[in-house]
Every structure is written in C-alpha cells, then in structure tokens.
Write a protein that holds these residues in place. Structure first.
Motif, PDB file in Angstrom:
ATOM      1  N   VAL A  49       4.337  -2.074  -1.586  1.00 16.72           N
ATOM      2  CA  VAL A  49       4.763  -0.999  -2.479  1.00 16.72           C
ATOM      3  C   VAL A  49       5.202  -1.621  -3.798  1.00 16.72           C
ATOM      4  O   VAL A  49       6.043  -2.516  -3.812  1.00 16.72           O
ATOM      5  N   SER A  84       7.160  -2.348  -7.090  1.00 16.68           N
ATOM      6  CA  SER A  84       8.552  -2.082  -7.446  1.00 16.68           C
ATOM      7  C   SER A  84       8.600  -1.256  -8.725  1.00 16.68           C
ATOM      8  O   SER A  84       7.727  -1.348  -9.569  1.00 16.68           O
ATOM      9  N   HIS A 142      15.667   5.651  -7.959  1.00 15.77           N
ATOM     10  CA  HIS A 142      14.487   5.423  -7.129  1.00 15.77           C
ATOM     11  C   HIS A 142      14.882   5.730  -5.685  1.00 15.77           C
ATOM     12  O   HIS A 142      15.709   5.036  -5.097  1.00 15.77           O
ATOM     13  N   ARG A 160      13.704   6.778  -1.595  1.00 15.71           N
ATOM     14  CA  ARG A 160      12.683   6.778  -0.542  1.00 15.71           C
ATOM     15  C   ARG A 160      13.069   7.888   0.430  1.00 15.71           C
ATOM     16  O   ARG A 160      14.164   7.882   0.997  1.00 15.71           O
ATOM     17  N   THR A 162       6.716   8.499   4.620  1.00 12.74           N
ATOM     18  CA  THR A 162       7.653   7.986   3.625  1.00 12.74           C
ATOM     19  C   THR A 162       7.110   8.278   2.238  1.00 12.74           C
ATOM     20  O   THR A 162       5.941   8.031   1.960  1.00 12.74           O
ATOM     21  N   GLU A 175       8.130   7.840  -1.969  1.00 12.01           N
ATOM     22  CA  GLU A 175       9.037   7.253  -2.951  1.00 12.01           C
ATOM     23  C   GLU A 175       8.955   8.055  -4.245  1.00 12.01           C
ATOM     24  O   GLU A 175       7.866   8.321  -4.743  1.00 12.01           O
ATOM     25  N   ARG A 194      21.226   9.975  -4.899  1.00 15.33           N
ATOM     26  CA  ARG A 194      20.753  10.249  -3.535  1.00 15.33           C
ATOM     27  C   ARG A 194      21.578  11.313  -2.828  1.00 15.33           C
ATOM     28  O   ARG A 194      21.039  12.255  -2.257  1.00 15.33           O
ATOM     29  N   SER A 240       6.605  10.996  -8.712  1.00 15.69           N
ATOM     30  CA  SER A 240       6.273   9.862  -7.861  1.00 15.69           C
ATOM     31  C   SER A 240       6.757   8.557  -8.471  1.00 15.69           C
ATOM     32  O   SER A 240       6.759   8.386  -9.690  1.00 15.69           O
ATOM     33  N   ALA A 241       7.150   7.612  -7.626  1.00 15.09           N
ATOM     34  CA  ALA A 241       7.577   6.299  -8.097  1.00 15.09           C
ATOM     35  C   ALA A 241       6.405   5.518  -8.681  1.00 15.09           C
ATOM     36  O   ALA A 241       6.591   4.609  -9.475  1.00 15.09           O
ATOM     37  N   GLN A 242       5.188   5.862  -8.300  1.00 18.85           N
ATOM     38  CA  GLN A 242       4.005   5.188  -8.814  1.00 18.85           C
ATOM     39  C   GLN A 242       3.472   5.856 -10.079  1.00 18.85           C
ATOM     40  O   GLN A 242       2.454   5.452 -10.613  1.00 18.85           O
ATOM     41  N   GLU A 295      18.385   5.098  -1.136  1.00 18.27           N
ATOM     42  CA  GLU A 295      18.221   4.668  -2.525  1.00 18.27           C
ATOM     43  C   GLU A 295      17.638   3.266  -2.493  1.00 18.27           C
ATOM     44  O   GLU A 295      18.116   2.387  -1.789  1.00 18.27           O
ATOM     45  N   VAL A 296      16.556   3.068  -3.245  1.00 20.18           N
ATOM     46  CA  VAL A 296      15.869   1.784  -3.307  1.00 20.18           C
ATOM     47  C   VAL A 296      16.420   1.011  -4.502  1.00 20.18           C
ATOM     48  O   VAL A 296      16.467   1.541  -5.606  1.00 20.18           O
TER      49      VAL A 296
END
Length: 85
Positions: free
Chosen positions: A7, A9, A19, A21, A28, A30, A37, A65-67, A83-84
């Motif tokens: 994944v 970062s 960020h 998850r 899952t 992200e 959170r 999305s995180a991406q 929380e990431v």
C-alpha cells in the motif's frame, strides 16, 4: 498464496487531514478524512443507526481515497477504524 500488495504511503497530508483505514464487511479501505478517527467513527455509526431503518437509505458513501480520487462504498456496518501514521 498471492504476494501481499504494498500500500503506497500517503505523504504531505495537511494539518486538518487524517489518513484512516476502515474495516468494512471483511474489506479494508484507506481514506483521507477531514475529521479525526474518533469523530469520524462516531458520525458514521450515528448516521447508520439513525437511517438504516428508513426505506430511502441506501448506505452509499463517497469518500476521498488515500490513493487519490473518490471512492464510493456501501456501508451497513463498520467493523473497525484505525488512524494510519
């Protein structure tokens, strides 16, 4: 067994971005959230609890999305949120 996916970062988050998850229905996801959170979890659970019995409630949420881009997912139950760092 297939290799685990790496994944990417998330870098350069603004001070007001988080960020997260989310574990939903065995999957899952992200995302980048504008709220922390604990508040995100509270608002998501409250929304599901208040609206899940309504006929017009679909359970679809559009999240960042995180991406990159927007992710649309159907949520009826949240298993966990972390929380990431």
């Amino acid at each position: 067994m297939p290799p685990k996916k790496k994944v990417p970062s998330v870098k350069n988050l603004k001070d007001d971005e988080h960020h997260l998850r989310i574990f939903i229905n065995g999957a899952t996801v992200e995302i980048i959230s504008p709220i922390p959170r604990d508040k995100f979890l509270q608002e998501m659970v409250n929304d599901i609890n208040e609206n899940s019995m309504k006929e017009q409630y679909t359970g679809w949420y559009s999240l960042r999305s995180a991406q990159g881009g927007v992710l649309s997912i159907r949520v009826r139950c949240v298993d966990a949120i972390e929380e990431v760092n």
